[in-house]
Design a protein around this motif. Structure first.
Motif, PDB file in Angstrom:
ATOM      1  N   SER A  74       5.075   5.718   9.784  1.00 34.73           N
ATOM      2  CA  SER A  74       3.800   5.024   9.817  1.00 34.73           C
ATOM      3  C   SER A  74       3.976   3.616   9.277  1.00 34.73           C
ATOM      4  CB  SER A  74       2.779   5.772   8.954  1.00 34.73           C
ATOM      5  OG  SER A  74       3.217   5.783   7.604  1.00 34.73           O
ATOM      6  N   ASN A  75       2.939   2.822   9.417  1.00 40.64           N
ATOM      7  CA  ASN A  75       2.984   1.473   8.848  1.00 40.64           C
ATOM      8  C   ASN A  75       3.198   1.532   7.341  1.00 40.64           C
ATOM      9  OD1 ASN A  75       2.591   0.238  11.331  1.00 40.64           O
ATOM     10  ND2 ASN A  75       0.358   0.204  11.116  1.00 40.64           N
ATOM     11  N   ARG A  79       6.297  -0.190   5.346  1.00 38.41           N
ATOM     12  CA  ARG A  79       6.000  -1.121   4.256  1.00 38.41           C
ATOM     13  C   ARG A  79       6.662  -0.687   2.953  1.00 38.41           C
ATOM     14  NH1 ARG A  79       0.562  -0.720   4.179  1.00 38.41           N
ATOM     15  NH2 ARG A  79       0.680   0.994   2.681  1.00 38.41           N
TER      16      ARG A  79
END
Length: 292
Positions: A74-75, A79
């Motif tokens: 996922s983002n 990150r």
């Protein structure tokens, strides 16, 4: 994740589908939700209720093994992994770290210049007058491993939290970390996962971190997923917290990452450990929601 295993009774683990789990009573959900694990890799899992705007209830985990069949990049993961890489490099390249509590995710540092990533400052060791004993930080004395000029990096809480969630070496490092101009700590003594939280002898603060399981119905208390005997009271600054981190409902906190500079102490009956935000200063905590 459509399934999760409840290990509250380790001798009789129970596998729940998200559809079955959300139909449990509110009391049962609150009782079981901190004992959930991924059925594929046994990573600690969370449950999020359906949202008011139509998002379905779900299970999830921030602790999947990289080869876990349930793992879906996922983002947030991207990150966090980038933050872990950057912070690990910071540990190699710098002699000290200044935590900039004014620095928000995606924003610029308000207190330093554009060249703040690696500034050269006069070592505090030469001043010989830093007294860290007041709040129990590592006492600097008048000698340091390196005198003269030091390489100092500045980072906000968001990046530090993301790196810790993804397994950076920050929490085991000997790097000096400054929480303000006067106080510094060895990183390994400052950053404490909720599972390892213990009251300090003199009420000294630490930087506690981990993930949240859920809050109480009124969002006055936050409950870490990493353990069952720690609570974070937020009623006194609940409005500011919700505004700063865009918390609209309990679901926004479920599975979120959190880091908080505060002190740990026992409740009156010594059955639960309380982590109180230092000075009730909302800038000294960060919350990373799953949907951010």
């Amino acid at each position: 994740m459509l399934d999760a295993i409840c290990t509250l009774d380790e001798t009789k683990p129970v596998t729940y589908t998200v559809f079955k789990f959300q139909k449990l009573s509110d009391a049962d959900i609150e009782h079981y939700r901190q004992s959930l694990i991924c059925p594929a890799c046994n990573g600690k899992a969370y449950f999020r209720k359906a949202s008011k705007d139509g998002k379905a209830a779900c299970f999830g985990s921030r602790y999947h093994q990289t080869d876990c069949s349930e793992f879906n990049p996922s983002n947030a993961k991207v990150r966090e992994e980038l933050a872990a890489i950057e912070v690990n490099q910071l540990l190699v390249d710098n002699d000290a770290l200044v935590i900039d509590f004014s620095k928000r995710a995606g924003g610029k540092c308000a207190s330093l210049s554009s060249a703040d990533k690696k500034v050269v400052v006069e070592s505090k060791a030469d001043k010989g007058n830093t007294d860290l004993a007041e709040i129990g930080a590592d006492k600097a004395g008048t000698q340091d491993e390196q005198s003269g000029m030091s390489r100092v990096s500045s980072e906000g809480l968001d990046k530090l939290l993301h790196s810790l969630l993804r397994g950076s070496e920050l929490a085991e490092s000997d790097l000096w970390v400054y929480t303000d101009e006067k106080y510094r700590w060895r990183a390994k003594n400052l950053f404490v996962n909720f599972a390892d939280a213990e009251p300090t002898d003199n009420g000294a603060p630490r930087m506690y971190w981990g993930t949240l399981s859920h809050s109480d119905k009124n969002m006055h208390w936050l409950n870490p997923a990493d353990c069952r005997d720690v609570g974070i009271p937020v009623e006194d600054y609940q409005e500011a917290l919700c505004k700063r981190f865009d918390i609209q409902e309990r679901r926004d906190l479920e599975g979120a990452g959190i880091i908080i500079f505060g002190k740990c102490f026992f409740n009156k009956d010594k059955t639960r450990k309380i982590i109180q935000l230092w000075g009730k200063d909302i800038s000294r905590m960060a919350i990373s929601k799953l949907d951010d």
